[in-house]
Enzyme design. Structure first.
Site, mmCIF file in Angstrom:
data_model
loop_
_atom_site.group_PDB
_atom_site.id
_atom_site.type_symbol
_atom_site.label_atom_id
_atom_site.label_comp_id
_atom_site.label_asym_id
_atom_site.label_seq_id
_atom_site.Cartn_x
_atom_site.Cartn_y
_atom_site.Cartn_z
ATOM 1 N N HIS A 139 40.977 -13.997 -36.567
ATOM 2 C CA HIS A 139 41.815 -15.161 -36.282
ATOM 3 C C HIS A 139 43.209 -14.910 -36.854
ATOM 4 O O HIS A 139 43.343 -14.445 -37.991
ATOM 5 C CB HIS A 139 41.197 -16.414 -36.917
ATOM 6 C CG HIS A 139 41.936 -17.661 -36.578
ATOM 7 N ND1 HIS A 139 41.841 -18.281 -35.353
ATOM 8 C CD2 HIS A 139 42.830 -18.387 -37.287
ATOM 9 C CE1 HIS A 139 42.629 -19.341 -35.323
ATOM 10 N NE2 HIS A 139 43.230 -19.426 -36.486
ATOM 11 N N ILE A 195 35.327 -21.232 -26.815
ATOM 12 C CA ILE A 195 34.524 -21.827 -27.883
ATOM 13 C C ILE A 195 33.062 -21.609 -27.537
ATOM 14 O O ILE A 195 32.653 -21.780 -26.381
ATOM 15 C CB ILE A 195 34.857 -23.326 -28.032
ATOM 16 C CG1 ILE A 195 36.281 -23.461 -28.582
ATOM 17 C CG2 ILE A 195 33.854 -24.012 -28.950
ATOM 18 C CD1 ILE A 195 36.781 -24.887 -28.604
ATOM 19 N N LEU A 196 32.270 -21.218 -28.522
ATOM 20 C CA LEU A 196 30.858 -20.886 -28.286
ATOM 21 C C LEU A 196 29.958 -22.025 -28.769
ATOM 22 O O LEU A 196 30.260 -22.689 -29.768
ATOM 23 C CB LEU A 196 30.513 -19.584 -29.010
ATOM 24 C CG LEU A 196 31.275 -18.381 -28.447
ATOM 25 C CD1 LEU A 196 31.308 -17.233 -29.448
ATOM 26 C CD2 LEU A 196 30.684 -17.931 -27.115
ATOM 27 N N SER A 226 43.868 -5.246 -27.802
ATOM 28 C CA SER A 226 44.437 -4.296 -28.774
ATOM 29 C C SER A 226 43.547 -4.170 -30.006
ATOM 30 O O SER A 226 43.469 -3.096 -30.613
ATOM 31 C CB SER A 226 45.857 -4.690 -29.160
ATOM 32 O OG SER A 226 45.883 -5.888 -29.897
HETATM 33 C C1 GAR Z 1 44.583 -11.626 -31.601
HETATM 34 O O1 GAR Z 1 45.812 -11.922 -32.205
HETATM 35 C C2 GAR Z 1 43.477 -12.469 -32.193
HETATM 36 O O2 GAR Z 1 43.653 -12.713 -33.567
HETATM 37 C C3 GAR Z 1 43.619 -13.719 -31.384
HETATM 38 O O3 GAR Z 1 43.879 -13.279 -30.080
HETATM 39 C C4 GAR Z 1 44.596 -12.055 -30.138
HETATM 40 C C5 GAR Z 1 43.913 -11.049 -29.237
HETATM 41 O O4 GAR Z 1 44.692 -9.892 -29.134
HETATM 42 N N1 GAR Z 1 42.427 -14.507 -31.438
HETATM 43 C C6 GAR Z 1 42.433 -15.849 -31.413
HETATM 44 O O5 GAR Z 1 43.437 -16.490 -31.338
HETATM 45 C C7 GAR Z 1 41.064 -16.469 -31.487
HETATM 46 N N2 GAR Z 1 41.165 -17.915 -31.476
HETATM 47 P P1 GAR Z 1 44.060 -8.568 -28.506
HETATM 48 O O6 GAR Z 1 43.422 -8.968 -27.180
HETATM 49 O O7 GAR Z 1 45.244 -7.672 -28.285
HETATM 50 O O8 GAR Z 1 43.056 -8.009 -29.482
#
Ligand code: GAR
Length: 210
Positions: free
Chosen positions: A109, A92-93, A13
């Site tokens: 994040h 993790i990279l 998204s």
């Molecule tokens: C988002 O909420 C992002 O902040 C989180 O994953 C989701 C991805 O949503 N990222 C993390 O937790 C990174 N550690 P999306 O695929 O709908 O963009």
């Protein structure tokens, strides 16, 4: 026009928000490719629908993290990106990978960093009794979720909130701040230096924009 590569693992998204912002003319860039470590990530469909090149690179096909990250780096560099965007990329990279993209690697994040690095951020914000919660776009450095902050969006934690309701409200703001940060970067307004982030040549506070 900057070249952007977006890495995803799931719904995408945030990728969609960036695609939409580019279509609206708000970002002086184009997405050269979307790369997912999961073949079933819905974000791949979003990318295809927008006519963007997609690649699946399954980390389980590589002997270890370093081998995967090397291959990933090679694939990304094939697109000669100015900016690499982690958008729900749940891997993790390695330090080598992160250093290679120093100053041109973004992550989003779902917390008000430096609070709640890692996973389950919404539940942890509730358990900590935080009065507010939110999301953060930051430059990626070797320290996990610890790179210099670019922009944060806070929301109040309301009576009756649960992890689900927080996640929903945070997501809405993610879709605003990520395209914004990408637009600034593509306009040449953000620079990562040894002392922190510069915006139009002026140091940002440690919290970034808020
Ligand atoms: C988002 O909420 C992002 O902040 C989180 O994953 C989701 C991805 O949503 N990222 C993390 O937790 C990174 N550690 P999306 O695929 O709908 O963009």
């Amino acid at each position: 026009e900057k070249r952007i590569v977006v890495l995803i693992s799931g719904s995408g998204s945030n990728l969609q928000a960036i695609i939409d912002s580019i279509a609206a003319g708000s970002i002086a860039g184009r997405i050269a490719a979307v790369i997912s470590n999961r073949a079933d990530a819905y974000g791949l469909t979003r990318a295809s629908n927008a006519g963007i090149d997609t690649q699946v690179m399954d980390h389980k096909q590589y002997p270890d993290r370093a081998a995967f990250d090397n291959a990933l780096q090679e694939t990304i560099d094939g697109y000669q990106p100015d900016l690499v965007v982690l958008a729900g990329f749940m891997r993790i990279l390695t330090p080598d990978f992160v250093r290679h993209y120093a100053g041109r690697l973004f992550n989003i994040h779902p917390s008000l960093l430096p609070l709640h690095k890692g996973l389950h951020t919404h539940q942890r914000a509730l358990e900590a009794g935080d009065p507010e919660h939110g999301c953060t776009v930051h430059f990626v450095t070797e320290e996990l979720d610890g790179g210099p902050l670019v922009v944060q969006a806070p929301i109040p934690v309301l009576p009756g909130d649960d992890a689900e309701s927080l996640q929903q409200r945070v997501h809405i703001l993610e879709h605003k701040i990520y395209p914004l940060a990408v637009a600034w970067f593509c306009a040449g307004r953000l620079e990562l230096t040894a002392t922190g982030v510069l915006f139009d040549g002026t140091p940002l506070p440690a919290n970034g924009f808020r």
